[in-house]
Design a protein around this motif. Structure first.
Motif, PDB file in Angstrom:
ATOM      1  N   GLN A 185      -4.045 -30.899  90.303  1.00 20.06           N
ATOM      2  CA  GLN A 185      -4.065 -29.799  89.186  1.00 20.06           C
ATOM      3  C   GLN A 185      -5.150 -29.975  88.233  1.00 20.06           C
ATOM      4  N   SER A 186      -5.945 -30.959  88.443  1.00 16.59           N
ATOM      5  CA  SER A 186      -7.240 -31.201  87.689  1.00 16.59           C
ATOM      6  C   SER A 186      -8.156 -30.029  87.595  1.00 16.59           C
ATOM      7  N   PHE A 187      -8.828 -29.782  86.478  1.00 15.32           N
ATOM      8  CA  PHE A 187      -9.592 -28.664  86.204  1.00 15.32           C
ATOM      9  C   PHE A 187     -10.792 -28.811  86.908  1.00 15.32           C
ATOM     10  N   LEU A 188     -11.461 -27.779  87.758  1.00 16.41           N
ATOM     11  CA  LEU A 188     -12.562 -27.872  88.354  1.00 16.41           C
ATOM     12  C   LEU A 188     -13.653 -26.955  87.732  1.00 16.41           C
ATOM     13  N   PRO A 189     -14.534 -27.822  87.219  1.00 19.27           N
ATOM     14  CA  PRO A 189     -15.667 -27.215  86.510  1.00 19.27           C
ATOM     15  C   PRO A 189     -16.752 -26.374  87.473  1.00 19.27           C
ATOM     16  N   HIS A 190     -16.756 -24.998  87.023  1.00 22.29           N
ATOM     17  CA  HIS A 190     -17.658 -24.469  87.867  1.00 22.29           C
ATOM     18  C   HIS A 190     -19.125 -24.461  87.085  1.00 22.29           C
ATOM     19  N   ARG A 191     -20.008 -25.137  87.664  1.00 25.65           N
ATOM     20  CA  ARG A 191     -21.278 -25.457  87.099  1.00 25.65           C
ATOM     21  C   ARG A 191     -22.317 -24.624  87.854  1.00 25.65           C
ATOM     22  N   TYR A 192     -22.655 -23.455  87.260  1.00 17.18           N
ATOM     23  CA  TYR A 192     -23.554 -22.568  87.741  1.00 17.18           C
ATOM     24  C   TYR A 192     -25.155 -22.839  87.070  1.00 17.18           C
TER      25      TYR A 192
END
Length: 261
Positions: free
Chosen positions: A24-31
């Motif tokens: 359940q950790s936050f998944l950064p979407h780094r574009y």
């Protein structure tokens, strides 16, 4: 697929997930905005970076710091020297294949927006923010003036780093609501002065709000003729115009805080 940044998890998640399915950790979407290779090469850049569209790639291992080049190449220094303008200027994230024909500079916090996609509720689609030219005709007069004020505030530092031509580019100069954002920096081929800025702003006059049209026309003429030869003077002129345009205006705002480990 995105690898969970939690070092005790490292689970592989579908790209559409915003939380790790395992911990359940936050998944950064780094574009990231990619500079260098042709689009065909972007599709086979690196196992870590997945091509999305245009020159946009996604970092699938956001928990692992990218390798920094040592020494830092000269063409990257303007980004670092302008880091204090982080609201407007993207920052180097990674340099792939340095010194080769396939050298690729990845920029973080470029003028990329992420909107909800069609289909699954958690799909995201990275798109470019609208250009200043696209957003200009429908903007309120106060916002138009504020965009110009931001450009004027960047002018001195951009000139010093020899990237002022970035502020004259219809492609690179973009907006995110009230903010001016740059897609990337463009090195000046020759010295750029406020004369060129005035000529560029002249193209905005036909679609400027009627309440500021005459002011903008006079301002551009002064820039082109050299009557305004210093950025501080330009900023002062825009300050006065903003004060007049804001008379009687009401402002509502919310505050939020974002931390990044």
């Amino acid at each position: 697929m995105i690898k969970c940044p939690n070092p005790e998890c490292q689970a592989i998640n579908p790209e559409g997930n915003h939380q790790c399915a395992s911990c359940q950790s936050f998944l950064p979407h780094r574009y990231l905005w990619a500079l260098g290779p042709e689009k065909a090469d972007l599709k086979r850049l690196d196992k870590r970076y997945v091509w999305q569209q245009q020159q946009v790639v996604l970092d699938t291992e956001p928990g692992i710091p990218p390798v920094s080049p040592d020494p830092v190449p000269a063409h990257i220094w303007p980004y670092l020297m302008l880091a204090s303008h982080g609201l407007h200027v993207p920052q180097p994230y990674a340099l792939l294949n340095p010194g080769t024909k396939r050298e690729t500079l990845l920029l973080d916090a470029a003028a990329i927006a992420v909107a909800s996609g069609v289909g699954a509720s958690n799909d995201t689609v990275p798109t470019l923010l609208p250009s200043l030219m696209e957003a200009w005709p429908t903007a309120a007069p106060l916002r138009q003036l504020h965009w110009l004020w931001q450009i004027a505030g960047l002018w001195s530092d951009f000139t010093e780093q020899q990237v002022a031509s970035s502020l004259l580019s219809e492609t690179l100069l973009r907006v995110h609501g009230p903010l001016v954002r740059l897609l990337e920096l463009s090195a000046d081929a020759q010295a750029i002065t406020l004369h060129e800025l005035g000529a560029f702003w002249q193209t905005l006059i036909p679609k400027a709000h009627t309440s500021i049209e005459k002011f903008l026309e006079n301002l551009c003429n002064q820039l082109i003729q050299g009557d305004i030869a210093a950025p501080d003077v330009l900023i002062a002129c825009l300050d006065q115009a903003i004060a007049v345009a804001a008379t009687g205006a009401q402002v509502e705002y919310d505050l939020s805080v974002l931390t990044d480990q």
